[in-house]
Design a protein around this motif. Structure first.
Motif, mmCIF file in Angstrom:
data_model
loop_
_atom_site.group_PDB
_atom_site.id
_atom_site.type_symbol
_atom_site.label_atom_id
_atom_site.label_comp_id
_atom_site.label_asym_id
_atom_site.label_seq_id
_atom_site.Cartn_x
_atom_site.Cartn_y
_atom_site.Cartn_z
ATOM 1 N N GLY A 169 77.473 43.531 104.963
ATOM 2 C CA GLY A 169 77.123 43.106 106.316
ATOM 3 C C GLY A 169 78.062 43.601 107.387
ATOM 4 O O GLY A 169 78.350 42.896 108.358
ATOM 5 N N ARG A 184 70.430 34.839 102.603
ATOM 6 C CA ARG A 184 69.283 34.948 103.505
ATOM 7 C C ARG A 184 69.190 33.744 104.432
ATOM 8 O O ARG A 184 68.999 33.880 105.645
ATOM 9 C CB ARG A 184 67.988 35.080 102.680
ATOM 10 C CG ARG A 184 66.731 35.274 103.535
ATOM 11 C CD ARG A 184 65.470 35.274 102.700
ATOM 12 N NE ARG A 184 65.519 36.298 101.665
ATOM 13 C CZ ARG A 184 65.434 36.049 100.350
ATOM 14 N NH1 ARG A 184 65.302 34.802 99.929
ATOM 15 N NH2 ARG A 184 65.477 37.032 99.480
ATOM 16 N N GLU A 185 69.339 32.531 103.863
ATOM 17 C CA GLU A 185 69.209 31.312 104.662
ATOM 18 C C GLU A 185 70.363 31.139 105.646
ATOM 19 O O GLU A 185 70.173 30.696 106.774
ATOM 20 C CB GLU A 185 69.116 30.096 103.741
ATOM 21 C CG GLU A 185 67.778 29.931 103.071
ATOM 22 C CD GLU A 185 66.648 29.785 104.081
ATOM 23 O OE1 GLU A 185 66.767 28.949 104.986
ATOM 24 O OE2 GLU A 185 65.669 30.537 103.972
ATOM 25 N N SER A 242 72.068 33.510 107.064
ATOM 26 C CA SER A 242 71.827 34.446 108.163
ATOM 27 C C SER A 242 70.754 33.913 109.102
ATOM 28 O O SER A 242 70.885 33.972 110.326
ATOM 29 C CB SER A 242 71.415 35.813 107.610
ATOM 30 O OG SER A 242 71.157 36.715 108.653
ATOM 31 N N LYS A 243 69.697 33.361 108.505
ATOM 32 C CA LYS A 243 68.594 32.812 109.297
ATOM 33 C C LYS A 243 69.058 31.656 110.178
ATOM 34 O O LYS A 243 68.611 31.493 111.317
ATOM 35 C CB LYS A 243 67.484 32.345 108.347
ATOM 36 C CG LYS A 243 66.254 31.790 109.032
ATOM 37 C CD LYS A 243 65.208 31.400 107.999
ATOM 38 C CE LYS A 243 63.969 30.801 108.658
ATOM 39 N NZ LYS A 243 62.965 30.400 107.637
ATOM 40 N N GLU A 270 71.719 41.866 99.971
ATOM 41 C CA GLU A 270 71.054 40.974 100.927
ATOM 42 C C GLU A 270 71.855 40.873 102.224
ATOM 43 O O GLU A 270 71.294 40.826 103.328
ATOM 44 C CB GLU A 270 70.870 39.594 100.313
ATOM 45 C CG GLU A 270 69.898 38.688 101.073
ATOM 46 C CD GLU A 270 68.453 39.149 100.956
ATOM 47 O OE1 GLU A 270 67.621 38.643 101.741
ATOM 48 O OE2 GLU A 270 68.144 39.995 100.086
ATOM 49 N N LYS A 302 71.277 43.899 104.253
ATOM 50 C CA LYS A 302 69.907 43.869 104.785
ATOM 51 C C LYS A 302 69.829 43.062 106.079
ATOM 52 O O LYS A 302 69.115 43.427 107.017
ATOM 53 C CB LYS A 302 68.972 43.276 103.733
ATOM 54 C CG LYS A 302 67.524 43.156 104.166
ATOM 55 C CD LYS A 302 66.683 42.563 103.043
ATOM 56 C CE LYS A 302 65.231 42.348 103.477
ATOM 57 N NZ LYS A 302 64.434 41.723 102.383
ATOM 58 N N HIS A 303 70.596 41.971 106.143
ATOM 59 C CA HIS A 303 70.529 41.069 107.312
ATOM 60 C C HIS A 303 71.732 41.224 108.251
ATOM 61 O O HIS A 303 71.876 40.424 109.182
ATOM 62 C CB HIS A 303 70.432 39.617 106.834
ATOM 63 C CG HIS A 303 69.183 39.303 106.069
ATOM 64 N ND1 HIS A 303 67.964 39.124 106.679
ATOM 65 C CD2 HIS A 303 68.966 39.164 104.737
ATOM 66 C CE1 HIS A 303 67.033 38.858 105.768
ATOM 67 N NE2 HIS A 303 67.620 38.879 104.571
ATOM 68 N N ASN A 304 72.581 42.219 108.001
ATOM 69 C CA ASN A 304 73.797 42.391 108.811
ATOM 70 C C ASN A 304 74.594 41.090 108.871
ATOM 71 O O ASN A 304 75.066 40.651 109.919
ATOM 72 C CB ASN A 304 73.442 42.850 110.235
ATOM 73 C CG ASN A 304 72.795 44.212 110.252
ATOM 74 O OD1 ASN A 304 73.119 45.064 109.419
ATOM 75 N ND2 ASN A 304 71.884 44.437 111.175
ATOM 76 N N PHE A 305 74.710 40.476 107.682
ATOM 77 C CA PHE A 305 75.387 39.187 107.557
ATOM 78 C C PHE A 305 76.744 39.387 106.893
ATOM 79 O O PHE A 305 76.824 39.847 105.742
ATOM 80 C CB PHE A 305 74.531 38.227 106.730
ATOM 81 C CG PHE A 305 75.159 36.881 106.506
ATOM 82 C CD1 PHE A 305 75.233 35.967 107.542
ATOM 83 C CD2 PHE A 305 75.678 36.527 105.257
ATOM 84 C CE1 PHE A 305 75.816 34.724 107.349
ATOM 85 C CE2 PHE A 305 76.259 35.292 105.057
ATOM 86 C CZ PHE A 305 76.322 34.386 106.110
#
Length: 396
Positions: free
Chosen positions: A22, A69-70, A72-73, A97, A100-103
């Motif tokens: 990320g 994922r969560e 980041s969301k 992951e 993917k989310h730049n986290f």
């Protein structure tokens, strides 16, 4: 002023913490830090950085990926995992992951206690908060000027203390969150402004103030023209709108710009203008951003008694209003576009996406219905005035 992941990792006490995934999200701002010892993340707040040994998800690959994922969301600042206790390395699925989310996904070395890391982050956050609060105190002079308090010779040195030049023009940008409910916090405008690149910030300075919404005071760094300052402010407003919409989908936002102000004691006047730009702009323009200079005539019109205004509008353009309603026509729109195009038929035709002959036919019909000569400057002015007034009355 704000502590980002990138800034935090440059601190001596944290230089052993490595970024594993990320990398594109290192500008995320840290608001708080917690140690994660439970799989439930429903309590996570926006901007929270989590520290963990990985015990709660060490044997569950799906839980590892879903966690990233969560988080980041939910707007978490990042996840830092201590290795070689329950996880020998950070799982590749989590790294993928995070990318993917730049986290931001961080690796804490085994020899670094989580308690020490928590203390280091908390210490920096407390210091940043002190700086921020001191800055807010210095903005009291802005509040005094915005409230129109009596002129004071002490205002000028107070403004100069934090970079405001009383001899240079400035402009006010007011942001109102129309979907904001009582008790909600507003957007972190200061952080949004920090996201602007150096090219965007090179020509101006800004001060962000909480005043009946979020108020930004923009001032040119050099001897800029009024036109350049207004264009700069409009551009910054557009960039902010994009950043806010990206982070807060579904938000209804209104933004108003004052006219360029030359004296510090005109600040209250500028605030009133920015607020009117929002209030009146929404009635005449289907846009999020409005500037007072473009609706100043509407502001004057709005001060005329409604009955007198209605009577005048009907005396000028009622026949084409009735014609459009009965024939599903576009005479009023054509007239407005033609007048806005300063009587240039070709320009009006392009704006309306019709042939120039269509415009000529409609204008001839308008002249017949109103009994006027559209080439008359006096008539053109009265018709423009009437159309602006009709829009205000329609949305009253």
């Amino acid at each position: 002023m704000y502590l980002t992941i990138e800034k935090a990792l440059k601190l001596p006490a944290l230089n052993q913490v490595e970024v594993i995934g990320g990398n594109q999200g290192l500008a995320r701002v840290i608001n708080s830090v917690s140690i994660m010892d439970h799989p439930d993340i429903s309590w996570i707040k926006r901007g929270e950085l989590l520290l963990t040994t990985g015990y709660v998800f060490k044997d569950d690959l799906n839980a590892q990926i879903n966690l990233v994922r969560e988080l980041s969301k939910r707007g978490s600042a990042g996840l830092a995992i201590k290795i070689k206790r329950f996880l020998s390395t950070i799982p590749p699925g989590m790294v993928e992951e995070a990318n993917k989310h730049n986290f931001p996904l961080l690796e804490i070395p085994y020899e670094m206690p989580l308690s020490d890391l928590l203390f280091s982050f908390t210490y920096e956050l407390v210091n940043k908060e002190k700086v921020k609060n001191n800055g807010k105190g210095s903005f009291e002079v802005f509040h005094s000027l915005l409230n129109g308090e009596n002129r004071s010779s002490s205002f000028i040195p107070q403004l100069q203390e934090f970079g405001f030049n009383p001899d240079r023009p400035y402009i006010l940008l007011l942001l109102i969150n129309e979907t904001k409910e009582e008790g909600d916090s507003f957007f972190p405008i200061g952080r949004m402004l920090e996201k602007l690149n150096q090219t965007e910030k090179k020509d101006f300075k800004y001060w962000n103030i909480d005043f009946d919404g979020q108020l930004i005071i923009l001032q040119g760094k050099g001897m800029v023209t009024d036109e350049h300052l207004l264009l700069q402010a409009q551009r910054i407003a557009g960039v902010l709108e994009g950043l806010i919409s990206e982070d807060n989908p579904g938000t209804s936002l209104s933004m108003g710009l004052s006219k360029v102000k030359k004296e510090i004691y005109n600040m209250k006047e500028g605030y009133i203008e920015a607020k009117k730009a929002i209030q009146l702009g929404s009635r005449v323009n289907p846009t999020t951003i409005n500037d007072y200079a473009s609706i100043e005539v509407e502001d004057l019109i709005n001060q005329i008694p409604k009955d007198a205004l209605t009577q005048y509008v009907l005396s000028m353009i009622q026949p084409i209003i009735v014609y459009d309603r009965e024939n599903e026509g576009e005479l009023l729109k054509t007239l407005e576009t033609y007048l806005f195009s300063r009587g240039r038929i070709e320009d009006a035709a392009r704006a309306l996406y019709v042939h120039r002959n269509t415009v000529k036919f409609r204008l001839s019909r308008i002249e017949d219905l109103l009994g006027v000569d559209l080439k008359s400057r006096d008539i053109a002015f009265k018709l423009q005035f009437s159309i602006k007034a009709a829009k205000l009355l329609l949305h009253d």
